[in-house]
Motif scaffolding. Structure first.
Motif, PDB file in Angstrom:
ATOM      1  N   LYS A 491       0.863  -1.189   0.000  1.00  9.80           N
ATOM      2  CA  LYS A 491       0.000   0.000   0.000  1.00  9.80           C
ATOM      3  C   LYS A 491       0.895   1.233   0.000  1.00  9.80           C
ATOM      4  CE  LYS A 491      -3.564  -2.714   0.695  1.00  9.80           C
ATOM      5  NZ  LYS A 491      -4.459  -3.018  -0.411  1.00  9.80           N
ATOM      6  N   ILE A 492       0.690   2.126  -0.981  1.00  7.11           N
ATOM      7  CA  ILE A 492       1.503   3.337  -0.996  1.00  7.11           C
ATOM      8  C   ILE A 492       0.615   4.549  -0.689  1.00  7.11           C
ATOM      9  CG2 ILE A 492       3.233   2.392  -2.530  1.00  7.11           C
ATOM     10  CD1 ILE A 492       1.958   3.934  -4.835  1.00  7.11           C
ATOM     11  N   PRO A 493       1.180   5.593  -0.048  1.00  6.16           N
ATOM     12  CA  PRO A 493       2.542   5.661   0.489  1.00  6.16           C
ATOM     13  C   PRO A 493       2.724   4.715   1.685  1.00  6.16           C
ATOM     14  CG  PRO A 493       1.248   7.529   1.255  1.00  6.16           C
ATOM     15  CD  PRO A 493       0.382   6.796   0.279  1.00  6.16           C
ATOM     16  N   ALA A 494       3.982   4.421   2.032  1.00  2.41           N
ATOM     17  CA  ALA A 494       4.265   3.509   3.146  1.00  2.41           C
ATOM     18  C   ALA A 494       4.242   4.299   4.449  1.00  2.41           C
ATOM     19  CB  ALA A 494       5.631   2.866   2.936  1.00  2.41           C
ATOM     20  N   VAL A 495       3.219   4.044   5.260  1.00  2.00           N
ATOM     21  CA  VAL A 495       3.032   4.817   6.491  1.00  2.00           C
ATOM     22  C   VAL A 495       2.906   3.859   7.668  1.00  2.00           C
ATOM     23  CG1 VAL A 495       1.515   6.461   7.669  1.00  2.00           C
ATOM     24  CG2 VAL A 495       1.866   6.653   5.216  1.00  2.00           C
ATOM     25  N   LEU A 496       3.546   4.226   8.771  1.00  2.00           N
ATOM     26  CA  LEU A 496       3.464   3.415   9.986  1.00  2.00           C
ATOM     27  C   LEU A 496       2.051   3.565  10.577  1.00  2.00           C
ATOM     28  CD1 LEU A 496       6.501   3.550  12.364  1.00  2.00           C
ATOM     29  CD2 LEU A 496       4.292   2.764  13.105  1.00  2.00           C
ATOM     30  N   LYS A 497       1.337   2.432  10.683  1.00  2.00           N
ATOM     31  CA  LYS A 497      -0.085   2.538  11.047  1.00  2.00           C
ATOM     32  C   LYS A 497      -0.487   1.450  12.018  1.00  2.00           C
ATOM     33  CE  LYS A 497      -2.219   4.317   6.864  1.00  2.00           C
ATOM     34  NZ  LYS A 497      -2.667   3.841   5.569  1.00  2.00           N
ATOM     35  N   ASP A 498      -1.490   1.809  12.797  1.00  2.00           N
ATOM     36  CA  ASP A 498      -2.010   0.857  13.764  1.00  2.00           C
ATOM     37  C   ASP A 498      -3.416   0.463  13.319  1.00  2.00           C
ATOM     38  OD1 ASP A 498      -3.371   0.129  16.198  1.00  2.00           O
ATOM     39  OD2 ASP A 498      -3.555   2.251  16.677  1.00  2.00           O
ATOM     40  N   PHE A 499      -3.655  -0.818  13.205  1.00  2.00           N
ATOM     41  CA  PHE A 499      -4.961  -1.350  12.847  1.00  2.00           C
ATOM     42  C   PHE A 499      -5.474  -0.818  11.502  1.00  2.00           C
ATOM     43  CE2 PHE A 499      -8.570  -3.633  14.959  1.00  2.00           C
ATOM     44  CZ  PHE A 499      -7.775  -4.660  15.421  1.00  2.00           C
ATOM     45  N   PRO A 606       7.704   3.752  -2.509  1.00  2.00           N
ATOM     46  CA  PRO A 606       8.773   3.495  -1.535  1.00  2.00           C
ATOM     47  C   PRO A 606       9.478   2.174  -1.884  1.00  2.00           C
ATOM     48  CG  PRO A 606       6.639   3.869  -0.468  1.00  2.00           C
ATOM     49  CD  PRO A 606       6.372   3.641  -1.918  1.00  2.00           C
ATOM     50  N   VAL A 607      10.791   2.155  -1.753  1.00  2.00           N
ATOM     51  CA  VAL A 607      11.559   0.921  -1.977  1.00  2.00           C
ATOM     52  C   VAL A 607      12.355   0.630  -0.707  1.00  2.00           C
ATOM     53  CG1 VAL A 607      13.392  -0.173  -3.341  1.00  2.00           C
ATOM     54  CG2 VAL A 607      11.732   1.341  -4.466  1.00  2.00           C
ATOM     55  N   PHE A 608      12.213  -0.593  -0.195  1.00  2.00           N
ATOM     56  CA  PHE A 608      12.928  -0.980   1.030  1.00  2.00           C
ATOM     57  C   PHE A 608      13.927  -2.088   0.705  1.00  2.00           C
ATOM     58  CE2 PHE A 608       9.403  -0.027   4.447  1.00  2.00           C
ATOM     59  CZ  PHE A 608       9.309   1.275   3.983  1.00  2.00           C
ATOM     60  N   CYS A 609      15.004  -2.092   1.469  1.00  2.00           N
ATOM     61  CA  CYS A 609      15.999  -3.152   1.303  1.00  2.00           C
ATOM     62  C   CYS A 609      16.322  -3.731   2.684  1.00  2.00           C
ATOM     63  CB  CYS A 609      17.254  -2.551   0.667  1.00  2.00           C
ATOM     64  SG  CYS A 609      18.644  -3.666   0.590  1.00  2.00           S
ATOM     65  N   TYR A 610      16.229  -5.068   2.798  1.00  2.00           N
ATOM     66  CA  TYR A 610      16.574  -5.748   4.048  1.00  2.00           C
ATOM     67  C   TYR A 610      17.894  -6.474   3.823  1.00  2.00           C
ATOM     68  CZ  TYR A 610      11.559  -5.129   5.109  1.00  2.00           C
ATOM     69  OH  TYR A 610      10.305  -4.610   5.328  1.00  2.00           O
TER      70      TYR A 610
END
Ligand code: GAL
Length: 807
Positions: A491-499, A606-610
């Motif tokens: 889901k974009i944008p990548a946002v820190l969310k609760d529930f 958003p692109v993430f790398c682990y």
């Protein structure tokens, strides 16, 4: 050479089964069917919102009003009554014991019409005799009646004889079911002491070797060689230069006990054990064989996704292989006794265990859960569980319960003390923890102080307070994270969310969403990395499971399985798998990039790398979006103050949170320490690539994802091939474009045309496709088929080129 004449234990696999009408399930099919045990009568469905629809207040989640919980126990028809029967050949000169590894539930066992045993708790092993006076011919009839009540569980319990049933034939003088105890009271690199205690039985009465006129001899074997002999029902031996057990080198010994009358062996038993030393101290934390380590653990429920609760060793082995590859070294059997096969595999493959019997004591979470039985049964249940698994090397600790409500009630301290006493009476060698979620109470009300090894479920914001106030000066993350995500859905944008909830009933694959009571992996990484007094953690959960579809559990049918898993219900890893791997697997490099690269022109993605490489650069069609490195612990403090740091990821945006008093505030500043994140990458068709750099700044590895074209053909991978399964093969089926790129939005219906079909799943928690029909919609381009070994067949889908099973 030692001659091994093993006591005869037979698996009773062939039974007849029928359902019986009950109040909740009046219209069931009452015809007899031939079935093979292990058997879960409910997994074939159909799914239905009305199955075990629960109107409840989930107190532990902070709810105040009752709500309709849909799919909470999986939406499958596991309630009601079931009857199994079989006939077995017997010999009136021999003695027989029936051992049930677990029967769901309220099992009433009859032999030739006489009741032999009643055992309500569906997860525990129990046994009974076939009383000698009932053997009048050359066979006996065994009937097992089971009953599952509505609101018996807050997850999918399964239904029926879902674990193995053993018929043990012995002499009248024999070693009973849990009659061997092996311990290693002293262990160092040079020498280990092995001590044994053997119980004997004469028919249904306990006896001694002397009274029975027999001799007991135990050989201690390693790799087929005799290392020592212990004579008598109790004794000790020294083993020089012992091969110690650890997750990295799981060496096992065998205690081979014989009961002899003169030269004749009247009974014998093999007990596998390991030599290892464990300790838990405030100074050094958890030590295994003298080395401090922290549990890199996961919690798992007992179901095996589309196989339901029915136990399959190949499925368990596949789970352990995936977890070990992630760097995981421990499993918590939440919140019930495991199948014996799981413990055996953990011993063999090197996986530590926390074994936990209960989700409740005498205060229930649902109307008909174990709280109804607790007062009468806890002693029996703990006794069987501890006796069954106290010889197993992999078991590092016990838990006396999970989030039991008694932790805030006046009787809590007395109960936990009594339970711990029983654990220690049966096994003085391992500590007992308790998964406490009411941190703000238990730190101060005496309960936390009474728990031998305090375990916190979530509540990362209370760890320091807990450490400062609790006398043990150690805290175990008995349950952590509960981050929610769906494999391959972003889901974009990548946002820190609760529930967070969405119309498609999915959670975002950016690993930024959780529940009011839970958190993100980073909060636990940080506590484990920065404090010596933390003992490690058990993430909720390793695998997705049936039931508890938070955040879609309240009137949100068709969601019916969990979103918490690091690995989905189809045994396919979600992105989070690589986040944990990058922190936990110390032997291999991890470089993983997300999301997929099929977006709309103009999207800012958003692109993430682990990764466990120190830094990486993002390229889109060759154009650099910059190099990022992991922030240091110190730098995260500056990030928390709102500073921007060069070369380090920015913090994710945070949606508005209502953090409950008992919950933990979001800590976005911790993420740049563990992830590399480019938040605003304009989508251009083609490819994204991450290039990893080592400590010297040299290019070390690359990973790319390409924009997939239209679905073109099916690709099949035999996922557990290397594990050499005995029976069940896991095939990952992918919808790919002409070049072989997985099509990330493909939902094609895949059909299996061939023999040996067992089950299928796609990991979509809201998909109602049956697990037991040989067809499944792809979810985010993939699904899994479980097929019997040696089968022939192929996978087809309209408009796609088919693919065959691999040999
Ligand atoms: C915990 C509980 C688990 C599971 C989990 C979901 O509180 O112990 O069984 O419900 O929450 O986040």
């Amino acid at each position: 050479m030692l001659s091994l004449i093993l006591a005869i234990s037979t698996l009773l696999t062939s039974w007849q089964f029928r359902q019986e009408p009950s109040e909740q399930m009046p219209n069931v099919d009452t015809a007899w069917h031939q079935v093979s045990i292990p058997h879960d009568w409910a997994i074939s469905g159909p799914f239905d919102r009305a199955n075990d629809l629960q109107e409840v207040i989930v107190v532990q989640n902070g709810e105040k009003e009752p709500t309709w919980k849909t799919g909470r126990s999986g939406g499958l028809p596991w309630m009601g009554k079931g009857h199994y029967r079989t006939r077995v050949a017997v010999d009136s000169t021999r003695f027989y014991t029936l051992v049930f590894d677990g029967a769901m539930s309220h099992a009433d066992v009859y032999v030739n019409g006489e009741e032999m045993v009643y055992w309500p708790y569906g997860y525990n092993t129990f046994d009974c005799y076939i009383l000698p006076q009932l053997i009048t011919g050359d066979s006996v009839d065994i009937d097992v009646f089971l009953e599952n009540k509505p609101q018996q569980s807050r997850w999918y319990p399964g239904a029926g004889l879902y674990r193995n049933v053993h018929l043990v034939e012995s002499d009248r003088i024999h070693i009973p079911t849990f009659g061997v105890l092996v311990r290693t009271p002293k262990v160092n690199a040079r020498q280990a002491t092995v001590s044994i205690e053997i119980d004997l039985q004469d028919g249904v009465e306990s006896t001694s070797a002397e009274a029975a006129g027999v001799e007991v001899v135990t050989d201690i074997l390693y790799d087929g060689h005799r290392m020592a002999v212990i004579r008598g029902q109790q004794g000790e031996a020294e083993i020089n230069l012992p091969h110690v057990w650890s997750p990295e080198s799981p060496h096992l010994y065998i205690a081979h006990t014989r009961v002899l009358r003169g030269e004749k062996v009247v009974d014998e038993k093999e007990t596998r054990f390991g030599i290892r030393d464990i300790s838990y101290t405030p100074e050094k934390g958890f030590q295994l064989n003298g080395l401090t380590r922290k549990f890199k653990g996961v919690c798992n429920h007992h179901d095996l996704g589309p196989l339901g609760a029915a136990i399959h060793k190949d499925a368990l082995r596949h789970q352990i292989v995936m977890l070990k590859n992630m760097g995981c070294d421990a499993i918590r059997t939440s919140h019930n006794m495991p199948a014996p096969e799981l413990v055996e595999l953990c011993d063999e493959m090197g996986m530590m265990m926390m074994i936990e019997p209960f989700d409740v004591w005498n205060h229930g979470k649902t109307d008909n859960d174990y709280s109804v039985e607790f007062n009468e049964w806890w002693r029996w249940d703990i006794t069987n569980m501890v006796k069954q698994y106290r010889n197993n090397a992999c078991v590092m600790l016990w838990s006396s319960g999970n989030e039991v409500w008694n932790q805030v009630l006046p009787d809590g301290i007395a109960i936990v003390t009594e339970l711990q006493e029983l654990f220690h009476q049966l096994d003085p060698t391992r500590p007992v923890t308790n998964g406490m979620d009411q941190a703000m109470h238990v730190i101060h009300n005496g309960f936390g102080a009474a728990v031998e090894l305090p375990g916190f479920n979530y509540r990362t914001g209370r760890y320091i307070e807990g450490y400062e106030h609790l006398p043990q000066k150690m805290i175990l993350g008995s349950e952590t994270a509960s981050t929610v995500s769906s494999r391959g859905v972003y889901k974009i944008p990548a946002v820190l969310k609760d529930f967070a909830t969405y119309d498609d009933h999915q959670s975002s694959g950016y690993d930024l969403e959780y529940c009011p009571w839970s958190g993100l992996p980073e909060q636990d990484f940080q506590l484990q990395d920065d404090y010596t007094w933390t003992l490690g953690q058990f993430v909720w959960t390793g695998f997705d499971y049936l039931g508890e579809p938070s955040p879609y559990d309240t009137d949100a049918w068709p969601s019916h399985s969990s979103y918490f898993g690091i690995i989905d219900l189809a045994s396919l890893p979600k992105d989070r798998y690589w986040l944990y791997r990058s922190q936990w697997n110390e032997y291999d490099y991890t470089l993983h990039v997300l999301p997929h690269w099929n977006w709309q022109e103009g999207d800012r993605v958003p692109v993430f790398c682990y990764t466990n490489y120190p830094s990486a650069e993002l390229l889109v069609n060759g154009k650099s979006y910059g190099k990022l490195r992991h922030a240091t612990a110190k730098e995260t403090q500056r990030l928390a103050k709102g500073k921007r740091l060069k070369g380090v990821s920015a913090m994710p945006k945070v949606a508005k949170f209502d953090v409950p008093e008992w919950g933990s505030a979001p800590r976005p500043e911790l993420l740049p320490r563990y992830r590399l994140m480019w938040f605003d990458v304009p989508f251009k068709q083609g490819k994204i690539e991450v290039v990893a750099y080592d400590e010297k700044g040299q290019v070390a590895a690359r990973k790319e994802i390409r924009t997939a074209g239209a679905p073109h053909h099916i690709e099949v991978e035999w996922a557990n091939r290397e594990e050499n399964p005995e029976e069940l093969c896991y095939y990952t089926v992918k919808v790919v474009d002409r070049e072989g790129n997985v099509c990330p939005h493909a939902a094609n219906l895949i059909q299996y045309d061939g023999d040996g079909f067992v089950a299928t799943a796609n990991g979509d928690a809201a998909c109602l496709d049956s697990f037991v029909e040989p067809q499944m919609h792809a979810f985010a381009g993939m699904c899994t088929f479980i097929i019997r070994k040696g089968s022939r067949g192929f996978f087809t889908s309209e408009g796609l080129l088919p693919a065959g099973l691999q040999d």
